[in-house]
Design a protein around this motif. Structure first.
Motif, PDB file in Angstrom:
ATOM      1  N   LEU A 121       0.826  -1.207   0.000  1.00 18.50           N
ATOM      2  CA  LEU A 121       0.000   0.000   0.000  1.00 18.50           C
ATOM      3  C   LEU A 121       0.863   1.260   0.000  1.00 18.50           C
ATOM      4  CD1 LEU A 121      -2.887  -0.941   2.462  1.00 18.50           C
ATOM      5  CD2 LEU A 121      -3.118  -0.406   0.033  1.00 18.50           C
ATOM      6  N   HIS A 122       1.968   1.232   0.750  1.00 10.53           N
ATOM      7  CA  HIS A 122       2.872   2.383   0.800  1.00 10.53           C
ATOM      8  C   HIS A 122       3.397   2.698  -0.600  1.00 10.53           C
ATOM      9  CE1 HIS A 122       5.906   5.113   2.439  1.00 10.53           C
ATOM     10  NE2 HIS A 122       6.806   4.488   1.712  1.00 10.53           N
ATOM     11  N   ARG A 123       3.764   1.673  -1.342  1.00  8.18           N
ATOM     12  CA  ARG A 123       4.232   1.881  -2.714  1.00  8.18           C
ATOM     13  C   ARG A 123       3.094   2.373  -3.601  1.00  8.18           C
ATOM     14  NH1 ARG A 123       6.705  -3.647  -4.424  1.00  8.18           N
ATOM     15  NH2 ARG A 123       7.207  -2.483  -6.337  1.00  8.18           N
ATOM     16  N   LEU A 124       1.887   1.848  -3.385  1.00  8.31           N
ATOM     17  CA  LEU A 124       0.731   2.303  -4.152  1.00  8.31           C
ATOM     18  C   LEU A 124       0.470   3.782  -3.902  1.00  8.31           C
ATOM     19  CD1 LEU A 124      -1.812   1.766  -5.923  1.00  8.31           C
ATOM     20  CD2 LEU A 124      -3.021   1.251  -3.774  1.00  8.31           C
ATOM     21  N   PHE A 125       0.537   4.212  -2.649  1.00  8.40           N
ATOM     22  CA  PHE A 125       0.284   5.607  -2.328  1.00  8.40           C
ATOM     23  C   PHE A 125       1.297   6.519  -3.026  1.00  8.40           C
ATOM     24  CE2 PHE A 125      -1.427   3.964   1.982  1.00  8.40           C
ATOM     25  CZ  PHE A 125      -2.624   3.611   1.379  1.00  8.40           C
ATOM     26  N   GLY A 126       2.543   6.063  -3.124  1.00  8.98           N
ATOM     27  CA  GLY A 126       3.542   6.844  -3.843  1.00  8.98           C
ATOM     28  C   GLY A 126       3.204   6.963  -5.325  1.00  8.98           C
ATOM     29  N   ALA A 127       2.754   5.846  -5.918  1.00 11.92           N
ATOM     30  CA  ALA A 127       2.377   5.868  -7.335  1.00 11.92           C
ATOM     31  C   ALA A 127       1.161   6.762  -7.547  1.00 11.92           C
ATOM     32  CB  ALA A 127       2.076   4.437  -7.801  1.00 11.92           C
ATOM     33  N   MET A 128       0.223   6.738  -6.614  1.00  8.42           N
ATOM     34  CA  MET A 128      -0.981   7.554  -6.744  1.00  8.42           C
ATOM     35  C   MET A 128      -0.652   9.040  -6.607  1.00  8.42           C
ATOM     36  SD  MET A 128      -3.661   5.087  -4.676  1.00  8.42           S
ATOM     37  CE  MET A 128      -5.207   5.902  -5.095  1.00  8.42           C
ATOM     38  N   ARG A 129       0.333   9.367  -5.777  1.00  5.63           N
ATOM     39  CA  ARG A 129       0.775  10.766  -5.691  1.00  5.63           C
ATOM     40  C   ARG A 129       1.343  11.224  -7.029  1.00  5.63           C
ATOM     41  NH1 ARG A 129       3.018  15.263  -3.142  1.00  5.63           N
ATOM     42  NH2 ARG A 129       2.091  14.860  -1.109  1.00  5.63           N
ATOM     43  N   THR A 130       2.199  10.417  -7.614  1.00  4.74           N
ATOM     44  CA  THR A 130       2.784  10.770  -8.911  1.00  4.74           C
ATOM     45  C   THR A 130       1.702  10.984  -9.969  1.00  4.74           C
ATOM     46  OG1 THR A 130       4.818   9.541  -8.415  1.00  4.74           O
ATOM     47  CG2 THR A 130       4.352   9.992 -10.733  1.00  4.74           C
ATOM     48  N   GLU A 131       0.721  10.104  -9.988  1.00  2.06           N
ATOM     49  CA  GLU A 131      -0.373  10.209 -10.955  1.00  2.06           C
ATOM     50  C   GLU A 131      -1.208  11.466 -10.713  1.00  2.06           C
ATOM     51  OE1 GLU A 131      -0.695   5.322 -11.160  1.00  2.06           O
ATOM     52  OE2 GLU A 131      -2.302   6.510 -10.225  1.00  2.06           O
ATOM     53  N   GLU A 132      -1.485  11.751  -9.441  1.00  2.00           N
ATOM     54  CA  GLU A 132      -2.302  12.920  -9.115  1.00  2.00           C
ATOM     55  C   GLU A 132      -1.555  14.209  -9.426  1.00  2.00           C
ATOM     56  OE1 GLU A 132      -6.016  14.399  -7.866  1.00  2.00           O
ATOM     57  OE2 GLU A 132      -5.342  12.354  -8.272  1.00  2.00           O
ATOM     58  N   GLN A 133      -0.245  14.223  -9.195  1.00  2.44           N
ATOM     59  CA  GLN A 133       0.549  15.403  -9.526  1.00  2.44           C
ATOM     60  C   GLN A 133       0.521  15.676 -11.024  1.00  2.44           C
ATOM     61  OE1 GLN A 133       3.913  15.257  -5.909  1.00  2.44           O
ATOM     62  NE2 GLN A 133       4.454  14.610  -7.965  1.00  2.44           N
ATOM     63  N   LYS A 134       0.669  14.642 -11.821  1.00  4.83           N
ATOM     64  CA  LYS A 134       0.634  14.812 -13.282  1.00  4.83           C
ATOM     65  C   LYS A 134      -0.724  15.307 -13.734  1.00  4.83           C
ATOM     66  CE  LYS A 134       4.160  11.339 -14.421  1.00  4.83           C
ATOM     67  NZ  LYS A 134       4.405  10.027 -15.088  1.00  4.83           N
ATOM     68  N   SER A 135      -1.783  14.786 -13.145  1.00  4.65           N
ATOM     69  CA  SER A 135      -3.134  15.210 -13.513  1.00  4.65           C
ATOM     70  C   SER A 135      -3.362  16.675 -13.168  1.00  4.65           C
ATOM     71  CB  SER A 135      -4.166  14.336 -12.799  1.00  4.65           C
ATOM     72  OG  SER A 135      -5.479  14.781 -13.048  1.00  4.65           O
ATOM     73  N   LEU A 136      -2.952  17.068 -11.969  1.00  2.00           N
ATOM     74  CA  LEU A 136      -3.113  18.460 -11.546  1.00  2.00           C
ATOM     75  C   LEU A 136      -2.295  19.389 -12.429  1.00  2.00           C
ATOM     76  CD1 LEU A 136      -3.847  20.815  -9.691  1.00  2.00           C
ATOM     77  CD2 LEU A 136      -2.086  20.030  -8.093  1.00  2.00           C
ATOM     78  N   ASP A 137      -1.043  19.046 -12.682  1.00  2.00           N
ATOM     79  CA  ASP A 137      -0.184  19.917 -13.484  1.00  2.00           C
ATOM     80  C   ASP A 137      -0.708  20.054 -14.914  1.00  2.00           C
ATOM     81  OD1 ASP A 137       1.372  20.253 -11.259  1.00  2.00           O
ATOM     82  OD2 ASP A 137       2.930  18.847 -11.878  1.00  2.00           O
ATOM     83  N   ALA A 138      -1.337  19.018 -15.435  1.00  2.00           N
ATOM     84  CA  ALA A 138      -1.921  19.097 -16.772  1.00  2.00           C
ATOM     85  C   ALA A 138      -3.096  20.078 -16.775  1.00  2.00           C
ATOM     86  CB  ALA A 138      -2.379  17.719 -17.235  1.00  2.00           C
ATOM     87  N   ARG A 139      -3.898  20.064 -15.723  1.00  2.00           N
ATOM     88  CA  ARG A 139      -5.028  20.993 -15.640  1.00  2.00           C
ATOM     89  C   ARG A 139      -4.542  22.436 -15.490  1.00  2.00           C
ATOM     90  NH1 ARG A 139     -10.297  19.046 -14.673  1.00  2.00           N
ATOM     91  NH2 ARG A 139     -10.770  21.130 -13.870  1.00  2.00           N
ATOM     92  N   VAL A 140      -3.476  22.620 -14.714  1.00  2.00           N
ATOM     93  CA  VAL A 140      -2.921  23.969 -14.548  1.00  2.00           C
ATOM     94  C   VAL A 140      -2.356  24.468 -15.875  1.00  2.00           C
ATOM     95  CG1 VAL A 140      -1.092  25.314 -13.424  1.00  2.00           C
ATOM     96  CG2 VAL A 140      -2.474  23.716 -12.078  1.00  2.00           C
ATOM     97  N   ALA A 141      -1.656  23.599 -16.595  1.00  2.00           N
ATOM     98  CA  ALA A 141      -1.076  23.993 -17.879  1.00  2.00           C
ATOM     99  C   ALA A 141      -2.151  24.363 -18.895  1.00  2.00           C
ATOM    100  CB  ALA A 141      -0.206  22.855 -18.419  1.00  2.00           C
ATOM    101  N   ALA A 142      -3.352  23.820 -18.715  1.00  2.00           N
ATOM    102  CA  ALA A 142      -4.432  24.088 -19.673  1.00  2.00           C
ATOM    103  C   ALA A 142      -5.228  25.351 -19.329  1.00  2.00           C
ATOM    104  CB  ALA A 142      -5.371  22.884 -19.725  1.00  2.00           C
ATOM    105  N   LEU A 143      -4.918  26.000 -18.204  1.00  2.00           N
ATOM    106  CA  LEU A 143      -5.648  27.211 -17.832  1.00  2.00           C
ATOM    107  C   LEU A 143      -5.402  28.315 -18.864  1.00  2.00           C
ATOM    108  CD1 LEU A 143      -4.942  27.346 -13.980  1.00  2.00           C
ATOM    109  CD2 LEU A 143      -7.164  26.951 -15.056  1.00  2.00           C
ATOM    110  N   GLU A 144      -6.460  28.987 -19.276  1.00  2.00           N
ATOM    111  CA  GLU A 144      -6.355  30.079 -20.247  1.00  2.00           C
ATOM    112  C   GLU A 144      -7.134  31.276 -19.737  1.00  2.00           C
ATOM    113  OE1 GLU A 144      -7.354  29.097 -24.225  1.00  2.00           O
ATOM    114  OE2 GLU A 144      -6.190  27.239 -24.249  1.00  2.00           O
ATOM    115  N   LEU A 145      -6.467  32.403 -19.644  1.00  2.00           N
ATOM    116  CA  LEU A 145      -7.105  33.611 -19.141  1.00  2.00           C
ATOM    117  C   LEU A 145      -8.337  33.975 -19.967  1.00  2.00           C
ATOM    118  CD1 LEU A 145      -7.260  36.169 -17.423  1.00  2.00           C
ATOM    119  CD2 LEU A 145      -5.523  37.189 -18.910  1.00  2.00           C
ATOM    120  N   GLU A 146      -8.211  33.970 -21.281  1.00  2.00           N
ATOM    121  CA  GLU A 146      -9.318  34.395 -22.135  1.00  2.00           C
ATOM    122  C   GLU A 146     -10.533  33.474 -22.029  1.00  2.00           C
ATOM    123  OE1 GLU A 146      -5.785  36.498 -23.606  1.00  2.00           O
ATOM    124  OE2 GLU A 146      -6.202  34.452 -22.943  1.00  2.00           O
ATOM    125  N   ALA A 147     -10.306  32.228 -21.595  1.00  2.00           N
ATOM    126  CA  ALA A 147     -11.409  31.261 -21.533  1.00  2.00           C
ATOM    127  C   ALA A 147     -12.155  31.304 -20.206  1.00  2.00           C
ATOM    128  CB  ALA A 147     -10.872  29.853 -21.774  1.00  2.00           C
TER     129      ALA A 147
END
Length: 384
Positions: free
Chosen positions: A244-270
């Motif tokens: 489970l400890h290893r799973l939690f680490g993998a889930m953090r990595t996945e969640e970080q990538k998901s969040l950073d992708a959403r931040v990168a997609a932010l557009e002021l004009e939209a």
């Protein structure tokens, strides 16, 4: 002479080597010093330094509770908080840092905090509790944390896993299936979902060692005390806890990538915004906004935060000259994404450790940026 100075330091109970900025900030929330006032704070309410977030907020909450109970308190006149906020502080929503554990590494033989994950957590904190449905982490982030600073913080907090473990091995397909099954059958019902029963998500649970996860699940630790424990006993062997400890680490990595992708997609004009700024908003943005959005909590008091941005008119002009209005909007918009994910972005959103500014205000700031960041005198400070 050197020996005399060292002797005086020991007699006074002071460390021979002063803590760095980041470790000093940690002492204000996670040690017994958090309730010991050091000096007068800028608003005159009590005697707290800018590193003592817990102590100052605890005093503010105490005033709020007494006000709600109609008990006279001379400190009330110095509280820079509106009446409706005072009421919510006393009833449903105390200020940030109030859930900070005084000791993050309880006594006992089982180490609680995983050093290899502590650095990840400090750089990008994840939600520890859900407050009024909000998921934005209520803790400072240190994205530029260096190994030396991590080691200092770990020593100060009493982290027992002093040596880094071997580099984590990614879960193979079979291990991931087994770990996912464990998560689904033993943990997910309480630790997942928008309104989960436990404040700790899988990402946050990764902060703990496999040994602690094993001992805690089987109710073999003394902190928290048995009478205050809310989690039921969950059968879990040590190998399963390690998985489970290893799973939690993998889930953090996945969640970080998901969040950073959403931040990168932010557009002021939209972003939703009005066609024009309402009267008075520009004056508000260059003045009361700094306090309403809680910018002054860090950017007018903490030297570390003030180096990035000073929460006043001169600081705003400097920020817009050196960076841009779009970046200001982006940092504020990022906080909304952090709130959705319960995790801090690679470039943290603002206000850090606080709730996102209202979506309506964010839209108004977007319009202000597109109008080239005018000040109350009509002078513009950024490109559209």
């Amino acid at each position: 002479m050197k020996h005399v100075v060292l002797t005086l330091l020991l007699l006074l109970g002071l460390p021979a080597h002063a803590l760095g900025e980041k470790a000093e900030e940690c002492t204000g929330c996670h040690t017994s010093k958090r309730t010991v006032a050091q000096q007068r704070f800028g608003n005159g309410l009590g005697r707290w330094t800018d590193a003592q977030c817990f102590g100052c907020h605890a005093e503010l909450n105490d005033v709020a509770v007494k006000r709600h109970q109609r008990i006279q308190d001379p400190r009330y006149v110095a509280v820079p908080v509106r009446e409706e906020r005072l009421k919510s502080m006393a009833t449903v929503s105390p200020l940030s840092y109030m859930s900070a554990p005084e000791s993050v590494e309880p006594e006992g033989a089982v180490p609680r905090i995983s050093l290899e994950r502590l650095g990840d957590f400090l750089k990008r904190p994840s939600t520890l509790s859900v407050v009024e449905g909000g998921r934005a982490p209520r803790m400072m982030a240190y994205p530029d944390l260096r190994p030396r600073e991590l080691a200092e913080i770990a020593r100060m907090l009493g982290v027992k896993t002093v040596a880094r473990a071997a580099k984590a091995v990614p879960l193979n397909t079979a291990e991931r299936q087994q770990a996912d099954a464990l998560w689904a059958s033993r943990c997910k019902s309480c630790h997942a979902g928008e309104q989960r029963l436990s404040g700790r998500s899988a990402v946050t649970l990764g902060l703990f060692t496999p040994e602690w996860i094993h001992a805690y699940a089987n109710n073999r630790v003394t902190s928290p005390r048995p009478e205050t424990r809310t989690m039921p006993e969950v059968p879990l062997n040590l190998d399963e806890a390690r998985l489970l400890h290893r799973l939690f680490g993998a889930m953090r990595t996945e969640e970080q990538k998901s969040l950073d992708a959403r931040v990168a997609a932010l557009e002021l004009e939209a972003t939703p915004m009005p066609a024009q700024l309402p009267p008075g908003f520009v004056n508000f943005l260059w003045g009361p906004f700094f306090r309403t959005a809680t910018c002054v909590h860090c950017h007018a008091t903490s030297p570390r935060a003030a180096r990035a941005f000073t929460a006043n008119e001169a600081g705003m002009k400097q920020y817009l000259r050196d960076r841009s209005g779009r970046e200001l909007w982006m940092r504020l918009a990022t906080r909304h994404e952090e709130d959705r994910h319960g995790l801090v972005a690679a470039l943290p959103g603002m206000p850090m450790a606080g709730a996102p500014i209202p979506q309506e205000t964010l839209g108004l700031i977007g319009r202000w940026v597109l109008e080239r960041c005018p000040d109350p005198q009509g002078k513009t400070w950024c490109r559209p």
